[in-house]
Scaffold this active site. Structure first.
Site, PDB file in Angstrom:
ATOM      1  CB  ALA A  65      -0.911  -0.016   1.220  1.00  0.00           C
ATOM      2  CG  ASN A  66      -0.231   4.670  -1.600  1.00  0.00           C
ATOM      3  OD1 ASN A  66      -0.971   5.453  -1.021  1.00  0.00           O
ATOM      4  ND2 ASN A  66      -0.603   4.025  -2.708  1.00  0.00           N
ATOM      5  NE  ARG A  67       5.244   6.881   4.280  1.00  0.00           N
ATOM      6  CZ  ARG A  67       5.572   6.209   5.377  1.00  0.00           C
ATOM      7  NH1 ARG A  67       4.740   6.150   6.382  1.00  0.00           N
ATOM      8  NH2 ARG A  67       6.729   5.594   5.458  1.00  0.00           N
ATOM      9  CB  ALA A 132      -1.839   7.341  -3.764  1.00  0.00           C
TER      10      ALA A 132
END
Ligand code: CTP
Length: 264
Positions: A65-67, A132
């Protein structure tokens, strides 16, 4: 009724986490926007917005995943709703409560996001993509939990996910397309490259290393670009105000497009 999300930090219980009463800035900004007369200038628009990250499974318990927090996409969806647009919000996994009254489609992976976006693309007049989206996903997610192999290094084979905006550009029929570029370096060059490569009308570029403009923050600062260069440099402000500004810029462009069509 307008509700604000709790903030992260130390709580009365002595623990650190979500649950703090919001600070003055978002409260003031919410009061001001409630007291401000908001134009209904998106009354005839269908605005398709994406928000948040995507999660790509490694095995049944782990993912890449990402932030991204999803806050910018939520702010845009709420701003467009206030301006009377029909809003479709496609959201990756976030901890935010779905905004009331907005057609919200929860998704997990980049492929699911692509499918949901494509499903609603045709009737959209404006598409805004702050999501994102993961660029890669594990090639073959394991069906059962991967086990640790002692201290041996481990590698994952990744394959690329579909680029949603690029795939939409091929089916575009008049939609005004806005991408986002969250960068750590070469902000303008990278954003300009993406704007052209993805066939966008506009891109909102932000430097995530700037204090107050990073992932998860309630504020943001950004440079808006179109194919001719910089359109506006938006200073640090709450995301809900930035959302209104972005909609103001899009509105001007939509009106200009309509005028040009009339003249032709
Ligand atoms: N985007 C997309 N599909 C993807 C990846 C990104 O539609 N698979 C969209 C994002 O929602 C955003 C824009 O493209 O509006 C730019 O995303 P970004 O992640 O900054 O760009 P990438 O093309 O993925 O390039 P890189 O990660 O190498 O910076």
């Amino acid at each position: 009724v307008e509700s604000l999300d709790p903030e992260f930090g130390s709580r009365a219980s002595g623990h650190i986490g979500w649950g703090r009463f919001p600070s003055e800035e978002p409260i003031m900004s919410a009061i001001i926007s409630l007291l401000t007369i908001i134009p209904s200038d998106y009354r005839n628009e269908v605005v398709l917005i994406t928000a948040g990250p995507t999660h790509e499974a490694i095995d049944p318990v782990r993912y890449i995943a990402n932030r991204s927090s999803g806050k910018m996409g939520y702010a845009l969806a709420q701003a467009a709703q206030k301006r009377k647009a029909k809003v479709v919000l496609v959201i990756g996994p976030t901890s935010l409560t779905p905004p009331p009254g907005i057609h919200t489609i929860p998704v997990t992976t980049a492929e699911e996001m692509r499918d949901a976006v494509h499903k609603h693309f045709e009737r959209a007049t404006v598409v805004i993509m702050p999501a994102a989206v993961a660029d890669y996903r594990p090639d073959q997610p394991a069906e059962t939990k991967l086990k640790k192999q002692g201290q041996e290094p481990m590698s994952l084979k990744l394959s690329s996910t579909p680029d949603i905006l690029t795939s939409l550009a091929l089916q575009k029929s008049g939609q005004f397309m806005v991408g986002f570029a969250a960068e750590t370096d070469n902000l303008i060059e990278e954003a300009t490259r993406k704007l052209k490569a993805k066939g966008l009308d506009m891109i909102v570029a932000n430097d995530v290393t700037k204090p107050g403009a990073g992932f998860g923050s309630d504020t943001n600062a950004a440079v808006v670009l179109d194919t001719h260069g910089i359109v506006e440099d938006i200073p640090l402000m709450p995301k809900r105000d930035m959302a209104m500004k972005i909609l103001d810029i899009i509105r001007l462009r939509l009106d200009h497009q309509k005028q040009t069509l009339h003249t032709v």
